[in-house]
Each structure stands twice: as C-alpha cells, then as structure tokens.
Design an enzyme around this catalytic site. Structure first.
Site, PDB file in Angstrom:
ATOM      1  NE  ARG A 222      -4.244  -1.441   0.313  1.00 59.02           N
ATOM      2  CZ  ARG A 222      -4.532  -2.327  -0.650  1.00 59.02           C
ATOM      3  NH1 ARG A 222      -3.766  -2.456  -1.700  1.00 59.02           N
ATOM      4  NH2 ARG A 222      -5.616  -3.073  -0.571  1.00 59.02           N
ATOM      5  CG  HIS A 270      -3.540  -0.057  -6.721  1.00 57.65           C
ATOM      6  ND1 HIS A 270      -3.759   0.524  -5.501  1.00 57.65           N
ATOM      7  CD2 HIS A 270      -3.707  -1.385  -6.520  1.00 57.65           C
ATOM      8  CE1 HIS A 270      -4.061  -0.412  -4.605  1.00 57.65           C
ATOM      9  NE2 HIS A 270      -4.037  -1.586  -5.205  1.00 57.65           N
TER      10      HIS A 270
HETATM   11  C1  GLV Z   1      -5.497  -4.561  -4.286  1.00 58.54           C
HETATM   12  O1  GLV Z   1      -4.775  -3.703  -3.941  1.00 58.54           O
HETATM   13  C2  GLV Z   1      -6.158  -5.494  -3.404  1.00 58.54           C
HETATM   14  O2  GLV Z   1      -6.207  -5.254  -2.184  1.00 58.54           O
HETATM   15  O3  GLV Z   1      -6.652  -6.520  -3.903  1.00 58.54           O
END
Ligand code: GLV
Length: 307
Positions: A222, A270
């Site tokens: 994260r 992401h």
């Molecule tokens: C992506 O970041 C997830 O948590 O699947």
C-alpha cells in the site's frame, strides 16, 4: 436473499452474468440498484459502504480486494464478518507482476530506458538470477506464492514475516529480531505486507540504510507503507538504485510529485494484481455455502490483527 456488488460497474456486469449461471437462487444487485434493503444478506465491495445499519439482515461483507485497510472495522457490526478476497486470480497476477518487476531490476531495465533516451549503446554486466537475492516482506498468501514463483525463476529468495513461516527453498526470517539480518542480505526488497498501524511507514530511511548499498525496492503493498521523501533521499544518495512502485497515497500521486519524473523509478497505476471474476466468484460462493452451513469461511478478517 440478495448479494449487492459495489465496485467497478463493468466488472460488475461480469459478476452478474456469472452469478446468474452459478447461483440463480441469489438475487444479484449492482450498486446503486440495491432493491429491498431487508433482502440484502451479502455485500461485495471494494470501498467501505456507509451506514450498514440500513441493511438489517446483512450477514457478510466481502472485500473485493485482498487488502482491507480501507475499511473502518469499527463501522461494521461485530456480528457481521468481513472477509478478504483470497482467490487464485489475485495470486497469479501478483506473481506475474513481481516477476516482471524483479526481472526488470535484475536485467537493468531502468538503466536501459535511460540509455535509449540518450541514444546510448552500452552493455552492462549480466549475472545469473541465482546471484540476486530477493527479500519478500510479508509471507502471507501472496508473499509466499510470490517467493515460490521467484524461486522457480532461479532467484535466491528469502522472506520475512511477523510469525514464522516455512516454505520450501525460501529462507524464512521472523519477528523484529531477525529483520536486520533479513534486510542486510536483500538486494531486491518486495513489500507485500498488509497495511496496519505497525506496518504504516515501514519503508523508511531507517529500513533503507539496513539494505545492501545499491539495493532496489518493489512496493506492491500500500502507498502508506512508504515514506516517499525517504525513498527519494535514498535514491539520490545511491543507497537505493531503483524502485518499482504500484501503490501510492493518494492515488494517483499529485501531478508535480517528484517520483513521477525520477529516472530510477518505474510507476504503474495499482494494477499489480486484480481480482478475477471467474475465480473470485468461486471463492465467494464457496464462502456463502460455508457460512450457511456454519463452517468457517476462507479469509475472515481478524479485527484485532487488522487483516
Ligand atoms: C489490491 O490492492 C487489493 O487489495 O486486492
């Protein structure tokens, strides 16, 4: 009885089609068309949903992602379990991404991108993968699968977790006492930890100085694991040589953020791993069956631990 899906509508329509085939007895609803609130038993959501009290018969909240740090655990009634997504599609896509990033770093892609921009043709020394030691921070379902995949590609792999894990062909370190030794031999460090109060900001100057000089970083955890200013300082001092970053806080990073233009940083939006509807629905339907039969579901969040 209904299942409400609250995330990307395009993928939601795929979920809807699959639910109709595999679980025709469950009324599948795409947010915001939730139908009767009394009928909602299951909620599948990426982001937290406010005022869950409006669903008096809610039985389970399914996170559609692997991480659950975005949820305020206190706002989910204590009798309603929160389940994180543990499914083969997330695992396989994470294995692919980390392999791509480790190979890019190991085979000097960052240098070659710069060389191409300046029309420079200069070969750098090629070393076998076995001479590159990759350290995985976090050996949960994803970290363990990534470590094993990298081992299969020939990399020397080691991992660190809070509590001890055992993995074939992967040196496993555990707890705070063993962290320095793990870091001092990790030439490529991969962050795959859950975000909790303990891991927030863990990728900081103190940690970077414990890595071998010239090490590189891959963050697929994260954004809040990383102290961006410390990473920039470590890159500029040569303590770190490169970073591959898939997660930020906030996302996207602001337009003028120095990481966008840093020559030693590769950025992706992401996308390292993505829940795959086919396999995710199997997991969700299996968990619903378990729940109905009073068996334990897979991936229930421990509210104390935070993941
Ligand atoms: C992506 O970041 C997830 O948590 O699947």
């Amino acid at each position: 009885m209904s299942f409400v899906y609250n995330a990307d509508p395009e993928r939601g329509r795929e979920w809807q089609r699959l639910f109709a085939q595999r679980a025709p007895d469950i009324d599948f609803r795409l947010w915001p068309d939730i139908g009767s609130a009394e009928e909602v038993r299951y909620l599948g959501t990426w982001a937290p949903v406010e005022d869950l009290a409006r669903f008096p018969n809610l039985e389970v909240v399914f996170s559609l992602g692997a991480g659950v740090d975005q949820f305020d655990l206190g706002s989910i009634p204590s009798h309603v379990p929160l389940v994180r997504m543990q499914e083969s599609g997330i695992v396989a896509t994470m294995q692919e991404y980390v392999a791509m990033a480790v190979l890019a770093l190991h085979r000097n892609l960052v240098d070659y991108i710069a060389q191409q921009r300046s029309e420079t043709w200069q070969a750098l020394r090629v070393r076998p993968a076995s001479q590159c030691r990759v350290g995985i921070l976090g050996l949960g379902q994803l970290g363990a699968a990534v470590a094993q995949h990298l081992t299969g590609l020939g990399f020397a792999c080691q991992g660190w977790s809070r509590t001890r894990r055992q993995l074939e062909d992967v040196a496993c370190f555990a707890g705070g006492d063993e962290l320095p030794r793990f870091l001092s031999t990790s030439q490529v460090l991969v962050c795959l930890m859950p975000l909790t109060a303990e891991t927030r900001g863990i990728l900081n100057a103190k940690l970077f100085t414990q890595l071998p000089r010239g090490a590189s970083l891959i963050n697929v955890g994260r954004g809040l694991h990383l102290v961006a200013a410390d990473l920039l300082a470590a890159l500029d001092s040569g303590q770190l040589s490169a970073a591959v970053l898939d997660v930020f806080d906030p996302e996207p990073p602001p337009v003028d953020h120095p990481l966008w233009h840093h020559p030693s940083v590769l950025i992706t939006p992401h996308i390292a791993s993505m829940t795959q509807p086919e396999s995710a629905i199997e997991r969700v339907l299996d968990n619903i069956a378990r729940h109905r039969e009073g068996r334990e579901m897979v991936g229930v969040v421990d509210r104390q631990r935070g993941y």
